[in-house]
Write an enzyme that holds these catalytic residues in place. Structure first.
Site, PDB file in Angstrom:
ATOM      1  CE  LYS A 253      -4.182   1.848   1.928  1.00  9.83           C
ATOM      2  NZ  LYS A 253      -3.778   3.143   1.567  1.00  9.83           N
TER       3      LYS A 253
ATOM      4  CD  GLU B 213      -1.195   4.302   3.800  1.00 10.15           C
ATOM      5  OE1 GLU B 213      -2.156   5.019   4.518  1.00 10.15           O
ATOM      6  OE2 GLU B 213      -0.920   4.741   2.778  1.00 10.15           O
TER       7      GLU B 213
END
EC number: 6.5.1.1
Length: 559
Positions: free
Chosen positions: A233, A379
């Protein structure tokens, strides 16, 4: 030809209808026997939030302009706005004004209103806006002008979103629209009962497929028992890339054009990465990376922020191909789309690369991949069904991040004190609905602001109105108490009577972040959310400023 009065009545009926079926039936009955042109106009105006026209004015700007037109107190109008909707405020002051007499009977057609909105979207000078707003007011009843203003504000307050409205045309119109995003085409094809023929339209944005949060590895395997891809991500900006011959278009997560300085370079590199493609639609993320292709922090794509990273450049991480040379690929499994992407795309280091993807077969492997991502200060992961088709606008993927683990409670939470509150808007107008959170600074003896927090349900808000002892200051800088250090942008409508007696809330979020607008040493929380009231703590046990500083230091050393 539909009149504005008829349209207003329809909006009123939709608002009062009790559920999805009743609302859709009202719309279906209303458009029955109308031609495609009239139906298109009705549906378009029922969905002002999907309208591409921009009017360059927010609620406060509308108030300012109409206070000039009506020769009414701007302060009084803004105060009235604090208790409800912009449409109601304009209607109230239109009725009271002596400059323009409201019409007794409605005379406008929907076509005339639509033409006015198009003209308004083409002007930016205040003087031109005032003239247009004056002209439309002169031919409006009070309720007409309320409706027009709500169309400008892009919210009719009818409690009916795109699914309710579009499925009144045809049972599957909403799903088709999320793919094609072409309202006129849907209406024309629905009349011919030919919606299945509608496909992706290159250069027109598609609703992006989305992810819901996942707080454990075990839940991920329950969601995707047949296997999954774990994709890094990236902490950048979602970009949908469209290429048609030598034309390019770039759309954001909310289907708006991306700022040119972020994507102009791609016009040079996309033809090199996709040498055989005449027309293509890609789902991707644009990230600022350093010279080693390591992603840099969220927000670094801005022009000024980018200057801080001298040896950086923007890189497109491509994770899906939705359309290629006339072939709509959204209905084929992800593993096939990914394989196809590998065949047609040539990576250009640090410019256009494949997203990092791992085929996951067991929980241990997923845990290792997640730990690796967090260790690299990424992330988290997006988890995707290996056999999944691309479903525009639907949350079929999972996102698993540091702050979603441990049953949703994150490591970087803080016990902050309620320092003030702001009026809500719309249905929450007139009550405290957004809250200013902060901490005590032992060194100065003052209270400093950290973040604003909202998202309480109606019942909780109702209770809080009585529980919190507040003093109304109406955002007046002269009324800020000595104990509070707050920047002008965050001066609240209310402050607590005594912060040492105020409630303490556990606030979690995506991460601690830097904010020049907040006074707690510039520390704030990204995507803050209320977790619980800490009734077991007094202000002395709450998170003080020095605690906050130490907490952010320890977290930064881990992530």
């Amino acid at each position: 030809m539909t009149s504005l009065r008829e349209f207003r009545k329809l909006c009123c009926d939709i608002y009062h209808a009790s559920g999805y079926k009743e609302k859709s039936k009202l719309i279906r009955d209303f458009i029955t026997d109308r031609d495609d042109t009239d139906t298109y106009l009705i549906i378009k105006l029922l969905l002002p939030g999907l309208d591409d026209r921009m009017y360059n004015m927010n609620d406060k700007q509308i108030i300012k302009l109409y206070s000039i037109i009506f020769k009414q107190s701007q302060e009084d109008m803004l105060q009235d706005l604090g208790y409800g909707y912009i449409g109601d405020t304009i209607r109230t002051f239109f009725k009271e004004n002596t400059e323009i007499r409201p019409r007794d009977k409605s005379i406008l057609t929907l076509e005339e209103v639509d033409s006015f909105l198009t003209t308004l979207s083409s002007v930016t000078k205040e003087s031109h806006q005032i003239k247009l707003l004056t002209d439309i007011a002169s031919v409006c009843t009070c309720n007409d002008l309320k409706c027009v203003v709500m169309l400008i504000d892009k919210d009719l307050k009818i409690k009916a979103g795109p699914r309710y409205v579009l499925n009144a045309i045809s049972p599957h119109a909403y799903d088709v629209f999320r793919k094609s995003n072409n309202l006129k085409e849907i209406i024309e094809n629905a009349a011919k009962q030919n919606l299945d023929s509608i496909s992706i339209s290159v250069m027109t944005p598609i609703n992006p497929m989305l992810a819901e949060s996942c707080d454990s590895v075990n839940k991920a395997f329950k969601k995707f028992p047949s296997g999954m891809f774990a994709e890094v991500k990236y902490d950048g900006e979602r970009v949908q890339v469209h290429k048609k011959n030598n034309e390019f278009a770039f759309f954001s997560r909310n289907m708006k054009p991306v700022l040119s300085h972020k994507v102009d370079y791609l016009k040079e590199y996309i033809p090199k990465a996709f040498k055989k493609a005449t027309s293509i639609v890609l789902d991707s993320e644009i990230v600022l990376v350093d010279e080693h292709n390591v992603p840099l922090p969220f927000g670094s794509l801005g022009i000024h922020k980018k200057k801080e990273y001298k040896n950086s450049n923007m890189c497109l991480f491509v994770f899906d191909c939705l359309y290629f040379d006339g072939f709509d690929m959204t209905d084929i499994p992800l593993y096939e789309r990914r394989s196809f992407l590998k065949d047609v795309m040539v990576e250009i280091p640090n410019r256009i690369v494949f997203s990092e993807l791992t085929n996951i077969s067991n929980e241990s492997q997923l845990t290792d991949v997640l730990d690796d991502a967090l260790t690299r200060k990424l992330e988290g992961l997006v988890l995707k069904d290996i056999n999944g088709v691309y479903e525009p606008g639907k949350r079929r993927w999972l996102k698993i991040k540091r702050d979603y683990l441990n049953e949703g409670s994150m490591a970087d939470s803080a016990d902050l004190v309620v320092l003030g509150a702001y009026y809500g808007k719309g249905g929450k107008g007139g009550i405290m609905a957004v809250f200013l959170m902060g901490c005590y600074d032992d060194e100065s003896g003052k209270w400093k602001t950290v973040t604003k927090c909202s998202g309480h349900d109606d019942n909780t808000l109702r209770v809080l109105q009585d529980q919190l002892t507040m003093v109304k200051i109406n955002k007046d800088p002269k009324k800020i108490p000595e104990w509070l250090v707050v920047n002008k942008i965050y001066i609240p409508d209310f402050v607590v009577d005594d912060p040492k007696q105020s409630q303490i809330w556990e606030i979690s979020g995506a991460e601690f972040t830097s904010s020049k607008s907040h006074t707690a040493n510039g520390i704030s929380i990204r995507f803050p959310r209320f977790t619980r009231i800490r009734e077991d703590k007094t202000w002395k046990e709450s998170t003080h400023l020095n605690d906050l500083v130490n907490l952010t230091k320890s977290l930064n050393s881990y992530i």
